[in-house]
Write a protein that holds these residues in place. Structure first.
Motif, PDB file in Angstrom:
ATOM      1  N   GLU A  58       0.931  -1.358  -0.410  1.00 45.13           N
ATOM      2  CA  GLU A  58      -0.050  -0.032  -0.065  1.00 45.13           C
ATOM      3  C   GLU A  58       0.707   1.149   0.064  1.00 45.13           C
ATOM      4  N   ILE A  59       0.512   2.111  -0.854  1.00 44.36           N
ATOM      5  CA  ILE A  59       1.500   3.364  -1.354  1.00 44.36           C
ATOM      6  C   ILE A  59       0.677   4.661  -0.369  1.00 44.36           C
ATOM      7  N   GLY A  60       0.861   5.635  -0.577  1.00 41.88           N
ATOM      8  CA  GLY A  60       0.408   6.724   0.222  1.00 41.88           C
ATOM      9  C   GLY A  60       0.953   8.374  -0.281  1.00 41.88           C
ATOM     10  N   TYR A  61       0.070   8.741   0.116  1.00 38.48           N
ATOM     11  CA  TYR A  61       1.097  10.549   0.136  1.00 38.48           C
ATOM     12  C   TYR A  61       0.053  11.680   1.121  1.00 38.48           C
ATOM     13  N   MET A  62       0.184  12.318   1.315  1.00 40.76           N
ATOM     14  CA  MET A  62      -0.171  13.141   2.516  1.00 40.76           C
ATOM     15  C   MET A  62       0.246  14.817   2.469  1.00 40.76           C
ATOM     16  N   PHE A  63      -0.708  16.475   1.478  1.00 44.66           N
ATOM     17  CA  PHE A  63       0.548  17.110   1.516  1.00 44.66           C
ATOM     18  C   PHE A  63      -0.193  18.478   2.263  1.00 44.66           C
ATOM     19  N   ASN A  64       0.756  19.308   2.636  1.00 46.36           N
ATOM     20  CA  ASN A  64      -0.124  20.602   2.812  1.00 46.36           C
ATOM     21  C   ASN A  64      -0.967  20.712   2.450  1.00 46.36           C
ATOM     22  N   ILE A  65      -2.201  21.719   2.859  1.00 51.98           N
ATOM     23  CA  ILE A  65      -3.156  22.200   2.181  1.00 51.98           C
ATOM     24  C   ILE A  65      -2.678  23.182   1.080  1.00 51.98           C
ATOM     25  N   ASP A  66      -2.223  23.855   1.626  1.00 48.26           N
ATOM     26  CA  ASP A  66      -1.588  25.321   0.498  1.00 48.26           C
ATOM     27  C   ASP A  66      -0.616  25.089  -0.433  1.00 48.26           C
ATOM     28  N   TYR A  67      -0.628  23.130  -0.825  1.00 44.45           N
ATOM     29  CA  TYR A  67       0.177  22.286  -2.357  1.00 44.45           C
ATOM     30  C   TYR A  67      -0.611  21.810  -2.992  1.00 44.45           C
ATOM     31  N   GLY A  69      -3.685  20.613  -5.101  1.00 37.63           N
ATOM     32  CA  GLY A  69      -4.374  21.251  -6.793  1.00 37.63           C
ATOM     33  C   GLY A  69      -3.111  22.028  -7.442  1.00 37.63           C
ATOM     34  N   LYS A  70      -1.707  21.778  -7.218  1.00 37.66           N
ATOM     35  CA  LYS A  70      -0.917  22.608  -8.173  1.00 37.66           C
ATOM     36  C   LYS A  70      -0.212  21.104  -9.590  1.00 37.66           C
ATOM     37  N   GLY A  71      -0.085  19.671  -8.901  1.00 32.92           N
ATOM     38  CA  GLY A  71      -0.072  19.165  -9.428  1.00 32.92           C
ATOM     39  C   GLY A  71       1.393  18.176  -8.883  1.00 32.92           C
ATOM     40  N   TYR A  72       1.777  19.131  -7.581  1.00 30.73           N
ATOM     41  CA  TYR A  72       2.411  18.280  -6.627  1.00 30.73           C
ATOM     42  C   TYR A  72       2.754  16.842  -6.255  1.00 30.73           C
ATOM     43  N   ALA A  73       1.274  16.562  -5.984  1.00 27.03           N
ATOM     44  CA  ALA A  73       1.344  14.882  -5.446  1.00 27.03           C
ATOM     45  C   ALA A  73       1.555  13.604  -7.029  1.00 27.03           C
ATOM     46  N   THR A  74       1.028  14.360  -8.386  1.00 28.02           N
ATOM     47  CA  THR A  74       0.871  13.572  -9.054  1.00 28.02           C
ATOM     48  C   THR A  74       2.492  13.379 -10.008  1.00 28.02           C
ATOM     49  N   GLU A  75       2.943  14.399  -9.258  1.00 30.20           N
ATOM     50  CA  GLU A  75       4.786  14.719  -9.557  1.00 30.20           C
ATOM     51  C   GLU A  75       5.245  13.727  -8.863  1.00 30.20           C
TER      52      GLU A  75
END
Length: 158
Positions: A58-67, A69-75
């Protein structure tokens, strides 16, 4: 698969993170936003999230909400997946033929990130996740197969 709303319990959040880090099948990376070469001000790199194997496969990711919708998670996910399959290729670590991500049906942005990174919806599990904020929830399971496993499955007629 995280709450749609933030937890107000810092100790509970710290315990959850420590529990993830204490597992043998946990392999995570922080994501830093580097200063832009176009920026006129000098700023240090900033940690904006993480990506990794939370409980391999199982993989996952978490981001600060300020980031969001900017494509960082996909990248980040696209960059991480070849590392995942290399790291979990047998030998020292177990070999996994696929990676999977579990997400809440309402997290449409996360579904988009997974699909852009090559994941496909594998199954829907009904009321199998007890979200600490929202209660019992369904789970969507997305999978991405190891590139060499996927071609082998096609050749075998699977």
């Amino acid at each position: 698969m995280s709450p749609l709303l933030p937890s107000a319990d810092v100790d509970l959040s710290k315990a959850w993170i420590q529990g993830c880090l204490d597992r043998d099948n946990c392999w995570n990376f922080v994501i830093e936003l580097l200063p832009s070469s176009l920026s006129t001000t000098k700023t240090a790199p900033r940690v904006i999230g993480l990506v990794g194997a939370v409980r391999a496969p199982e993989i996952g990711y978490m981001f600060n909400i300020d980031y969001w919708g900017k494509g960082y998670a996909t990248e980040a996910l696209r960059a991480f997946m070849p590392l995942f399959f290399d790291h979990y290729s047998g030998g020292v670590n177990q070999r996994y033929e696929f990676a999977e991500a579990h997400t809440d049906p309402e997290l449409l942005a996360s579904h988009n990130v997974l699909e852009k990174a090559g994941f496909k919806l594998h199954e829907r599990r009904e009321k199998d996740f007890d979200n600490p904020v929202l209660g019992l929830r369904d789970t969507l399971v997305y999978r991405l197969y190891r590139p060499d496993a996927e071609s082998g499955a096609r050749e075998a007629g699977a």
